[in-house]
Write a protein that holds these residues in place. Structure first.
Motif, mmCIF file in Angstrom:
data_model
loop_
_atom_site.group_PDB
_atom_site.id
_atom_site.type_symbol
_atom_site.label_atom_id
_atom_site.label_comp_id
_atom_site.label_asym_id
_atom_site.label_seq_id
_atom_site.Cartn_x
_atom_site.Cartn_y
_atom_site.Cartn_z
ATOM 1 N N TYR A 197 112.726 -19.712 29.317
ATOM 2 C CA TYR A 197 112.989 -20.531 30.505
ATOM 3 C C TYR A 197 113.582 -19.650 31.587
ATOM 4 C CZ TYR A 197 112.428 -24.948 27.942
ATOM 5 O OH TYR A 197 111.936 -26.007 27.214
ATOM 6 N N THR A 252 102.644 -28.184 33.191
ATOM 7 C CA THR A 252 102.948 -27.483 34.436
ATOM 8 C C THR A 252 102.812 -28.467 35.589
ATOM 9 O OG1 THR A 252 102.208 -25.362 33.557
ATOM 10 C CG2 THR A 252 102.265 -25.581 35.950
ATOM 11 N N GLY A 283 112.359 -25.847 42.521
ATOM 12 C CA GLY A 283 111.642 -26.809 41.682
ATOM 13 C C GLY A 283 112.544 -27.903 41.167
ATOM 14 N N SER A 284 113.650 -27.510 40.530
ATOM 15 C CA SER A 284 114.549 -28.527 39.968
ATOM 16 C C SER A 284 115.258 -29.307 41.068
ATOM 17 C CB SER A 284 115.557 -27.878 39.019
ATOM 18 O OG SER A 284 116.425 -27.000 39.709
ATOM 19 N N TRP A 341 104.351 -23.787 41.143
ATOM 20 C CA TRP A 341 104.185 -24.220 39.760
ATOM 21 C C TRP A 341 105.479 -24.069 38.958
ATOM 22 C CZ3 TRP A 341 98.971 -21.276 38.558
ATOM 23 C CH2 TRP A 341 97.952 -21.843 39.343
ATOM 24 N N ARG A 342 105.810 -25.119 38.241
ATOM 25 C CA ARG A 342 106.971 -25.096 37.345
ATOM 26 C C ARG A 342 106.553 -25.724 36.021
ATOM 27 N NH1 ARG A 342 108.154 -22.560 41.111
ATOM 28 N NH2 ARG A 342 110.144 -22.384 42.233
ATOM 29 N N SER A 343 106.907 -25.064 34.924
ATOM 30 C CA SER A 343 106.513 -25.557 33.602
ATOM 31 C C SER A 343 107.730 -26.082 32.851
ATOM 32 C CB SER A 343 105.847 -24.440 32.808
ATOM 33 O OG SER A 343 104.643 -24.042 33.434
ATOM 34 N N TYR A 344 107.530 -27.198 32.144
ATOM 35 C CA TYR A 344 108.615 -27.832 31.400
ATOM 36 C C TYR A 344 108.114 -28.274 30.030
ATOM 37 C CZ TYR A 344 110.707 -28.029 36.046
ATOM 38 O OH TYR A 344 111.199 -27.689 37.285
ATOM 39 N N GLY A 404 117.517 -23.472 42.842
ATOM 40 C CA GLY A 404 116.183 -23.555 42.252
ATOM 41 C C GLY A 404 115.352 -24.602 42.965
#
Length: 238
Positions: free
Chosen positions: A237, A42, A82-83, A55-58, A80
């Motif tokens: 996702y 994260t 985050g991206s 927070w962004r999870s990958y 988006g």
């Protein structure tokens, strides 16, 4: 499970496709970054005042290799935050606040049933990690079918790498499937592929990763085929 935040440093960025980038991130405070294939990290990104909206999870796209560097693959989503931040603002040398590894989307302890890895887009990341891990360590495994869905051939991630594994790794089949382009490979949606392969209803474990619409439809179809919900593992996702 590690919950502490730490600093990662971006060491390399590669444009994989027209809208997807690969990021290599090193964790200087650790001599090795240990994780199970299929886990995620994260990131806490400077995109909002509220912490939980940052927070962004990958999923980790690389396999555990004893180093303190991991790879993430991230698609630029229109609108988006985050991206958009990662794909437009982050450079080599950028520091990222992160935590992990996290998640239980990992291989079964005992590999008995055939494995169906079903994904769309960047959902291939955990399966790339799992497959390389099995191959590199010579771990005995049943048949593995990686069914990767995209709209167009230009959207397929790690295609050449997966074709190489397909050729080198006994029992591993890579089946890229395109929904909007006429080509020499499979056409249509991922669901028809596993339904066809499992016409005999043999025991199987299903791992689903990608967008919600695909996962919801796959869950319904797999249960309708007579499989138990416990045979289905998913990582959502978006």
């Amino acid at each position: 499970m590690p919950e502490k935040w730490f600093t990662g440093v971006v060491t390399k960025i590669v444009e994989e496709t027209y809208n997807t980038k690969r990021f290599w991130i090193r964790v200087p405070d650790r001599s090795s970054f240990d994780f199970k294939p299929g886990q995620f990290v994260t990131l806490d990104l400077p995109i909002h005042e509220k912490m939980n909206k940052r927070w962004r999870s990958y999923s980790i796209a690389s396999h555990p290799n004893g180093t303190n560097e991991i790879e993430l693959v991230i698609v630029l989503l229109e609108g988006g935050p985050g991206s958009t931040y990662l794909c437009t603002q982050v450079k080599e040398g950028t520091e990222l606040t992160m935590r992990g590894p996290l998640g239980v989307f990992t291989l079964p302890e005992v590999l008995e049933k055939d494995l169906f890895f079903i994904c769309t887009g960047t959902g291939i990341a955990p399966f790339r990690s799992m497959t390389h891990h099995l191959h590199n360590h010579g771990i005995a495994h049943p048949n593995i079918y990686l069914i990767s869905g995209s709209r167009y051939e230009k959207d397929l991630l790690y295609k050449e790498e997966m074709l190489k594994l397909h050729a080198e790794m006994p029992g591993f089949q890579y089946i890229p499937t395109l929904s909007r382009e006429d080509w020499s490979g499979r056409k249509g949606y991922v669901h028809a592929v596993y339904e066809e392969l499992l016409a005999d209803k043999r025991p199987a474990n299903f791992f689903l990763c990608g967008w919600k619409a695909m996962i919801d439809e796959a869950k319904q179809k797999i249960v309708a085929m007579g499989y138990d919900r416990h045979d289905i593992h998913l990582e959502l996702y978006g």
